[in-house]
Design an enzyme around this catalytic site. Sequence first.
Site, mmCIF file in Angstrom:
data_model
loop_
_atom_site.group_PDB
_atom_site.id
_atom_site.type_symbol
_atom_site.label_atom_id
_atom_site.label_comp_id
_atom_site.label_asym_id
_atom_site.label_seq_id
_atom_site.Cartn_x
_atom_site.Cartn_y
_atom_site.Cartn_z
ATOM 1 N N ASP A 160 0.770 -1.277 -0.070
ATOM 2 C CA ASP A 160 0.102 0.023 -0.079
ATOM 3 C C ASP A 160 0.874 1.191 0.051
ATOM 4 O OD1 ASP A 160 -2.074 1.896 0.265
ATOM 5 O OD2 ASP A 160 -2.436 1.369 2.419
ATOM 6 N N GLY B 153 -0.397 3.946 -0.164
ATOM 7 C CA GLY B 153 -1.271 5.138 0.393
ATOM 8 C C GLY B 153 -1.205 5.055 1.891
ATOM 9 N N GLY C 41 -12.986 3.642 6.970
ATOM 10 C CA GLY C 41 -14.149 4.229 6.782
ATOM 11 C C GLY C 41 -15.373 3.350 7.420
ATOM 12 N N SER C 42 -15.215 2.028 6.876
ATOM 13 C CA SER C 42 -16.226 0.973 7.356
ATOM 14 C C SER C 42 -15.803 -0.024 8.513
ATOM 15 C CB SER C 42 -16.843 0.315 6.072
ATOM 16 O OG SER C 42 -16.992 1.020 5.036
ATOM 17 N N TYR D 299 2.270 11.263 1.834
ATOM 18 C CA TYR D 299 1.928 10.365 0.742
ATOM 19 C C TYR D 299 2.607 10.486 -0.386
ATOM 20 C CZ TYR D 299 -2.514 10.453 3.806
ATOM 21 O OH TYR D 299 -3.268 10.512 4.738
ATOM 22 N N ASP E 9 -1.606 5.437 -5.032
ATOM 23 C CA ASP E 9 -1.914 4.586 -4.173
ATOM 24 C C ASP E 9 -2.336 3.304 -4.632
ATOM 25 O OD1 ASP E 9 -2.898 3.385 -1.853
ATOM 26 O OD2 ASP E 9 -4.721 4.770 -1.465
ATOM 27 N N THR F 267 -5.437 1.452 -3.146
ATOM 28 C CA THR F 267 -6.693 1.912 -3.403
ATOM 29 C C THR F 267 -7.147 1.136 -4.948
ATOM 30 O OG1 THR F 267 -6.763 3.747 -2.165
ATOM 31 C CG2 THR F 267 -8.083 3.787 -4.188
ATOM 32 N N THR F 268 -8.317 0.735 -4.840
ATOM 33 C CA THR F 268 -8.687 0.028 -6.188
ATOM 34 C C THR F 268 -8.852 0.976 -7.316
ATOM 35 O OG1 THR F 268 -9.828 -1.657 -4.772
ATOM 36 C CG2 THR F 268 -10.186 -1.668 -6.919
#
Length: 481
Positions: free
Chosen positions: A117, A119, A159-160, A281, A308, A311-312
């Site tokens: 990652d 990011g 976030g989730s 970043y 990043d 991130t998809t």
Amino acid sequence: MLVCRLWVPLAVLCILEVVCAASLPKSTASSTARQHSPRLSIPLLRHSYGRRDISEAESWLVSSRLALEAKYGLGSNSSKQKRANGSNLLTNHNADSSYSGYISVGTPPISYSVILDTGSSDLWLAAPGDTVPVGTSVFDSNRSSSFVPLNQSFSISYGSGSAGGILGRDIVRFSGFEVQDQVFGVVSEVTSKLLSGQISGVFGLAFQSIATSGAVPFWQSLVDQPGILDEPVMTFHLTRFTNSSHARSVQPGGTFTLGALNHTLFTGDIDYQNVSGTPSYWNLGVASVTVQGSPIDLSLGGTVAAVDTGTTLVGGPANVISELYQSIPGSSAGTGNLTGYYTYPCATEVSVSMSFGINDKAWPISPTDFQLVQLTDDTCVGAFFELQGSRSSSYPSWVIGDTFLKNVYTVFRASNPPAIGFGQLSNIALAQNDLNSSVPTPTFILPQVTVTAPISAAHRVSSNIPLYALFGGATLLYLFL
Ligand SMILES: *[C@@H]1O[C@H](CO)[C@@H](O)[C@H](O)[C@H]1NC(C)=O
Ligand SMILES: *[C@@H]1O[C@H](CO)[C@@H](O)[C@H](O)[C@H]1NC(C)=O
Ligand SMILES: *[C@@H]1O[C@H](CO)[C@@H](O)[C@H](O)[C@H]1NC(C)=O
Ligand SMILES: *[C@@H]1O[C@H](CO)[C@@H](O)[C@H](O)[C@H]1NC(C)=O
Ligand SMILES: *[C@@H]1O[C@H](CO)[C@@H](O)[C@H](O)[C@H]1NC(C)=O
Ligand SMILES: *[C@@H]1O[C@H](CO)[C@@H](O)[C@H](O)[C@H]1NC(C)=O
Ligand SMILES: *[C@@H]1O[C@H](CO)[C@@H](O)[C@H](O)[C@H]1NC(C)=O
Ligand SMILES: *[C@@H]1O[C@H](CO)[C@@H](O)[C@H](O)[C@H]1NC(C)=O
Ligand SMILES: *[C@@H]1O[C@H](CO)[C@@H](O)[C@H](O)[C@H]1NC(C)=O
């Protein structure tokens, strides 16, 4: 930040949410201060020579310099110092949702599959715990004789969901390099869907200034100690299986290299652009976005973009994304679970390209990557979405994820000056988008080079700053289909 994963069980679509934390990254001001380990010249300058004669002082200076140069592999005999580079074959999960590599940790070393990652800047691994999904390969600190627990908790919010546990130190090996005393999170509590059975954690490859733990990231320990890497670079080639109806949940993911470029994977020159602002970043300035041949007005939002690999998709300022879809006839903003996304007619081949510097080449994104998912016979969802939430100016306005990165060979250069480069993928790279290739398996290779994590990491984690206060920085965006 932005571990954005996307699970595509080809039939069902349920985008649940796209959430961005709104808090500030922790202390941007202090980020410069703890960017690097102490400069080599400082001990020499502070030495007091008193009344010794100049030749004695000179001789002391020369021997000190030689000792330091030898230690850091800088001297005229530096060719005898071991410099190296290494590579890591990646795994593509769930039709381009995420890309992992293998690291090994502890004594005896055990391999774990982790999201690579760029990011974020922390390493964490799942540990035994009730909330860790069954089948996850977990790091059991009791089984590593070299593990040192640190008396600090670690928590990371997405976030989730969130993940929490403690910080510890152990030997970490990756792509032929070993860092002793690497600080990482040992996570015993995770909310559902944060991990899949095949992924054990996240390996952050951005700069220390945004590390939740405060620790120097693995790659940065190697870069900060001269004489370790052949070149201060990390590179990625990511495979594409998004439109392969026969793709399995894991496929070959491409190649990561540390310390060198892999010249078989690209053609022509790498086009570098300086990292924008203080490294945190891996940020670049977006110079242009073109859709179906028309340029988009970027002045409607910020232009700083984090590149990043974790991130998809590609996220951008709401006004700009809205304008982008206005160039695609028949598109409309999603509602309900699709808020932040746009639909468009599947028959439209959407060509988007992006450039990042004044005279930079425009890099096209394949229409296959733009088409995120097909909802009905003629309704498709695009892979560019609106980054939502009240975003402080400390955050990048764009997040350039795998939707873009699958189309290029990407070089993250740490110094002279920090930059990101893109190159044209070679036919050898493109040939890896092959369903029949085998998925990498963990293989333990004895590391070529070993370094010890900088002292600064130990200082930071032994300080009494509560981690929840440090933690504001992780804007993690979690998206699942
Ligand atoms: C380099 O190696 C040579 C011979 O091995 C030695 O005489 C010389 O002192 C070394 N130079 C440095 C800078 O270490
Ligand atoms: C490790 O050992 C300690 C002490 O025996 C025990 O309390 C703890 O639960 C063990 N941790 C795991 C992950 O097994
Ligand atoms: C761990 O940290 C807590 C809170 O800071 C402190 O009370 C405790 O004494 C520490 N334990 C050790 C073994 O250092
Ligand atoms: C990378 O390492 C290989 C040996 O493992 C070496 O032949 C090659 O020159 C190195 N690449 C660079 C750019 O130094
Ligand atoms: C370059 O990439 C190819 C394809 O993934 C791989 O087979 C090869 O080992 C890599 N070479 C180096 C030097 O890493
Ligand atoms: C990139 O940074 C270098 C060194 O700071 C500078 O010389 C160069 O002009 C910069 N390039 C651009 C395009 O700004
Ligand atoms: C959103 O997704 C959830 C979970 O799949 C589903 O229960 C709900 O009905 C969906 N809502 C809308 C408006 O589609
Ligand atoms: C996906 O693959 C199908 C079948 O090969 C093809 O007809 C379609 O055009 C592809 N879609 C995209 C967006 O590339
Ligand atoms: C992949 O393997 C299948 C069966 O093993 C074969 O039918 C197919 O032609 C192969 N595809 C490619 C691209 O090699």
